[in-house]
Design a protein around this motif. Structure first.
Motif, PDB file in Angstrom:
ATOM      1  N   LEU A  58       0.797  -1.154  -0.209  1.00  0.00           N
ATOM      2  CA  LEU A  58       0.028   0.299   0.133  1.00  0.00           C
ATOM      3  C   LEU A  58       0.235   1.306  -0.026  1.00  0.00           C
ATOM      4  O   LEU A  58       2.078   1.353   0.746  1.00  0.00           O
ATOM      5  CB  LEU A  58      -0.953   0.047   1.378  1.00  0.00           C
ATOM      6  N   ALA A  59       0.612   2.503  -0.689  1.00  0.00           N
ATOM      7  CA  ALA A  59       0.725   3.693  -0.159  1.00  0.00           C
ATOM      8  C   ALA A  59      -0.221   4.685  -0.775  1.00  0.00           C
ATOM      9  O   ALA A  59      -0.349   5.387  -1.696  1.00  0.00           O
ATOM     10  CB  ALA A  59       1.814   3.753  -1.470  1.00  0.00           C
ATOM     11  N   ARG A  60      -1.190   4.681   0.138  1.00  0.00           N
ATOM     12  CA  ARG A  60      -2.716   4.549   0.162  1.00  0.00           C
ATOM     13  C   ARG A  60      -3.282   4.348  -0.856  1.00  0.00           C
ATOM     14  O   ARG A  60      -4.826   4.465  -1.041  1.00  0.00           O
ATOM     15  CB  ARG A  60      -1.981   6.446  -0.054  1.00  0.00           C
TER      16      ARG A  60
ATOM     17  N   ALA B 252      12.565  -4.386  -6.952  1.00  0.00           N
ATOM     18  CA  ALA B 252      12.400  -3.193  -7.121  1.00  0.00           C
ATOM     19  C   ALA B 252      11.619  -1.833  -7.477  1.00  0.00           C
ATOM     20  O   ALA B 252      12.176  -1.176  -6.943  1.00  0.00           O
ATOM     21  CB  ALA B 252      13.953  -3.191  -7.539  1.00  0.00           C
ATOM     22  N   ALA B 253      11.042  -2.019  -8.643  1.00  0.00           N
ATOM     23  CA  ALA B 253      10.117  -0.762  -8.707  1.00  0.00           C
ATOM     24  C   ALA B 253       9.217  -0.577  -7.842  1.00  0.00           C
ATOM     25  O   ALA B 253       8.865   0.379  -8.119  1.00  0.00           O
ATOM     26  CB  ALA B 253      10.032  -1.314 -10.718  1.00  0.00           C
ATOM     27  N   ASN B 254       8.340  -2.170  -7.940  1.00  0.00           N
ATOM     28  CA  ASN B 254       7.599  -1.337  -7.196  1.00  0.00           C
ATOM     29  C   ASN B 254       7.828  -0.847  -5.866  1.00  0.00           C
ATOM     30  O   ASN B 254       7.320   0.033  -5.476  1.00  0.00           O
ATOM     31  CB  ASN B 254       7.150  -2.599  -6.640  1.00  0.00           C
ATOM     32  N   LEU B 255       9.448  -1.114  -5.351  1.00  0.00           N
ATOM     33  CA  LEU B 255      10.133  -0.465  -3.816  1.00  0.00           C
ATOM     34  C   LEU B 255      10.053   0.749  -3.896  1.00  0.00           C
ATOM     35  O   LEU B 255      10.017   1.781  -3.479  1.00  0.00           O
ATOM     36  CB  LEU B 255      11.168  -1.383  -3.168  1.00  0.00           C
ATOM     37  N   LEU B 256      10.210   1.620  -5.325  1.00  0.00           N
ATOM     38  CA  LEU B 256      10.305   2.741  -5.617  1.00  0.00           C
ATOM     39  C   LEU B 256       9.683   3.657  -5.998  1.00  0.00           C
ATOM     40  O   LEU B 256       9.647   4.737  -5.090  1.00  0.00           O
ATOM     41  CB  LEU B 256      11.767   2.769  -6.814  1.00  0.00           C
TER      42      LEU B 256
ATOM     43  N   ARG C 108       8.354   4.076  -2.277  1.00  0.00           N
ATOM     44  CA  ARG C 108       8.762   4.878  -1.692  1.00  0.00           C
ATOM     45  C   ARG C 108       8.107   6.429  -2.078  1.00  0.00           C
ATOM     46  O   ARG C 108       8.338   7.611  -1.447  1.00  0.00           O
ATOM     47  CB  ARG C 108      10.657   5.397  -1.744  1.00  0.00           C
ATOM     48  N   ARG C 109       8.707   6.573  -2.779  1.00  0.00           N
ATOM     49  CA  ARG C 109       8.551   8.193  -3.788  1.00  0.00           C
ATOM     50  C   ARG C 109       6.766   8.326  -3.491  1.00  0.00           C
ATOM     51  O   ARG C 109       6.130   9.357  -3.574  1.00  0.00           O
ATOM     52  CB  ARG C 109       7.764   8.162  -5.215  1.00  0.00           C
ATOM     53  N   MET C 110       5.593   7.394  -3.382  1.00  0.00           N
ATOM     54  CA  MET C 110       4.096   8.191  -2.928  1.00  0.00           C
ATOM     55  C   MET C 110       3.961   7.602  -1.277  1.00  0.00           C
ATOM     56  O   MET C 110       2.918   8.560  -0.852  1.00  0.00           O
ATOM     57  CB  MET C 110       2.949   6.853  -3.404  1.00  0.00           C
ATOM     58  N   GLY C 111       5.111   7.634  -0.718  1.00  0.00           N
ATOM     59  CA  GLY C 111       4.772   7.240   0.680  1.00  0.00           C
ATOM     60  C   GLY C 111       5.183   9.217   1.389  1.00  0.00           C
ATOM     61  O   GLY C 111       6.062   8.510   2.507  1.00  0.00           O
ATOM     62  N   GLU C 112       4.592   9.905   1.179  1.00  0.00           N
ATOM     63  CA  GLU C 112       5.021  11.129   2.064  1.00  0.00           C
ATOM     64  C   GLU C 112       3.935  10.154   3.239  1.00  0.00           C
ATOM     65  O   GLU C 112       3.000   9.957   3.611  1.00  0.00           O
ATOM     66  CB  GLU C 112       4.319  12.039   1.300  1.00  0.00           C
ATOM     67  N   ALA C 113       4.737  11.193   4.351  1.00  0.00           N
ATOM     68  CA  ALA C 113       3.936  11.098   5.733  1.00  0.00           C
ATOM     69  C   ALA C 113       2.484  11.883   5.511  1.00  0.00           C
ATOM     70  O   ALA C 113       2.159  12.622   4.728  1.00  0.00           O
ATOM     71  CB  ALA C 113       4.665  11.909   6.957  1.00  0.00           C
ATOM     72  N   PHE C 114       1.344  11.168   6.439  1.00  0.00           N
ATOM     73  CA  PHE C 114       0.201  11.590   6.743  1.00  0.00           C
ATOM     74  C   PHE C 114       0.247  13.364   6.811  1.00  0.00           C
ATOM     75  O   PHE C 114       1.111  13.635   7.593  1.00  0.00           O
ATOM     76  CB  PHE C 114      -0.701  11.176   8.026  1.00  0.00           C
ATOM     77  N   ASP C 115      -0.460  13.771   6.361  1.00  0.00           N
ATOM     78  CA  ASP C 115      -0.451  15.584   6.190  1.00  0.00           C
ATOM     79  C   ASP C 115      -1.971  16.075   6.649  1.00  0.00           C
ATOM     80  O   ASP C 115      -2.702  15.446   5.534  1.00  0.00           O
ATOM     81  CB  ASP C 115      -0.190  16.056   4.974  1.00  0.00           C
ATOM     82  N   GLU C 116      -1.938  16.472   7.185  1.00  0.00           N
ATOM     83  CA  GLU C 116      -3.627  17.373   7.553  1.00  0.00           C
ATOM     84  C   GLU C 116      -3.997  18.042   6.623  1.00  0.00           C
ATOM     85  O   GLU C 116      -4.931  18.865   6.626  1.00  0.00           O
ATOM     86  CB  GLU C 116      -3.716  17.642   8.971  1.00  0.00           C
ATOM     87  N   GLN C 117      -3.042  18.761   5.795  1.00  0.00           N
ATOM     88  CA  GLN C 117      -3.451  19.694   4.813  1.00  0.00           C
ATOM     89  C   GLN C 117      -3.502  18.825   3.838  1.00  0.00           C
ATOM     90  O   GLN C 117      -4.244  19.761   2.017  1.00  0.00           O
ATOM     91  CB  GLN C 117      -2.116  20.222   5.165  1.00  0.00           C
ATOM     92  N   ALA C 118      -3.372  17.614   3.108  1.00  0.00           N
ATOM     93  CA  ALA C 118      -3.792  17.008   2.309  1.00  0.00           C
ATOM     94  C   ALA C 118      -5.502  17.890   1.612  1.00  0.00           C
ATOM     95  O   ALA C 118      -5.997  17.333   2.361  1.00  0.00           O
ATOM     96  CB  ALA C 118      -3.475  15.351   2.535  1.00  0.00           C
TER      97      ALA C 118
END
Length: 260
Positions: free
Chosen positions: A218-220, A234-238, A241-251
């Motif tokens: 998952l990455a949301r 490797a492709a999925n893990l990369l 990581r690119r999509m894995g921003e921390a939870f943002d209350e301003q999202a």
């Protein structure tokens, strides 16, 4: 998105857990977007992804702690009463003066009631569970005196006495020593051998590769689901990581498909 065929067409009709267009949010800020996936009965599944990717939220939704914003979860062949859930250790109040025996007895409240003492058969189950996790003789110890590894063993003992066919584990190997992790993994393998359905949130990918035949990433949103070798590329893990921003209350607020 990479999803193995056997995880969609075949398992969609079989007993198990089915996520149907599932969206989870906190105050409408997204945690998981439109998840469609089916977990067959008897699966041993690792749920992986970066921090803030919705892994723990998914388990909370399964036990009814978090209501879907959209979509739903179907439990086929069992109900929520058949689910045992182990949240992260941080949710355990270790300052409450509770003995190991009393804490373990809380796993029997559905059978014995909140105040009733365990019957003789139940007491035997408690003793067997403590023996299985290596805590025999700890009955009178206060839970606050236990190490992190000992507490996690006790939490697994409570799962043992519940005897549920579905087990959800949220980061069960955090802050435990290597021997404890090995022992807990052995218990999980035993449960899988009993055809229980087991979902484990974890960040240890080496452990996933060694012990879990299937993985959901998952990455949301669902990035990949299928055999562990096919998912942990490797492709999925990369991409994760690119999509894995921390939870943002301003999202941005989670919007309905085709609507506002």
């Amino acid at each position: 998105m990479n999803v193995s065929r056997h995880m969609t067409a075949a398992s969609a009709l079989a007993p198990g857990i089915h996520f149907r267009d599932l969206t989870l949010a906190y105050d409408r800020h997204p945690a998981i977007h439109h998840l469609d996936a089916s977990v067959p009965r008897g699966a041993l599944l690792a749920i992986v992804g970066p921090n803030g990717s919705g892994k723990s939220s998914l388990l909370k939704a399964l036990v009814g702690e978090l209501r879907p914003t959209e979509g739903h979860i179907e439990l086929s062949g069992f109900s929520r009463q058949d689910v045992a859930y182990l949240p992260q250790q941080t949710r355990v109040d270790r300052h409450f003066p509770l003995s190991v025996a009393d804490f373990l007895s809380s796993g029997l409240w559905r059978e014995c009631g909140a105040t009733a003492a365990p019957c003789s058969a139940a007491r035997e189950r408690l003793a067997v569970a403590l023996h299985q996790v290596g805590l025999r003789g700890f009955e009178r110890r206060l839970i606050g005196s236990l190490s992190g590894g000992q507490l996690q063993r006790l939490l697994f003992a409570r799962l043992i006495v519940q005897e549920r066919p579905v087990v959800l584990l949220d980061e069960p190997f955090n802050a435990v020593d290597e021997r404890t992790a090995r022992d807990l993994l052995s218990l999980i393998r035993d449960w899988h051998g009993e055809s229980r359905t087991i979902l484990v949130v974890t960040h240890d990918l080496d452990q996933v590769r060694a012990h879990f035949p299937t993985t959901l990433m998952l990455a949301r949103e669902l990035l990949s689901y299928g055999s562990t070798a096919e998912v942990l590329t490797a492709a999925n893990l990369l991409r994760a990581r690119r999509m894995g921003e921390a939870f943002d209350e301003q999202a941005a607020l989670c919007r309905r498909r085709g609507g506002t």
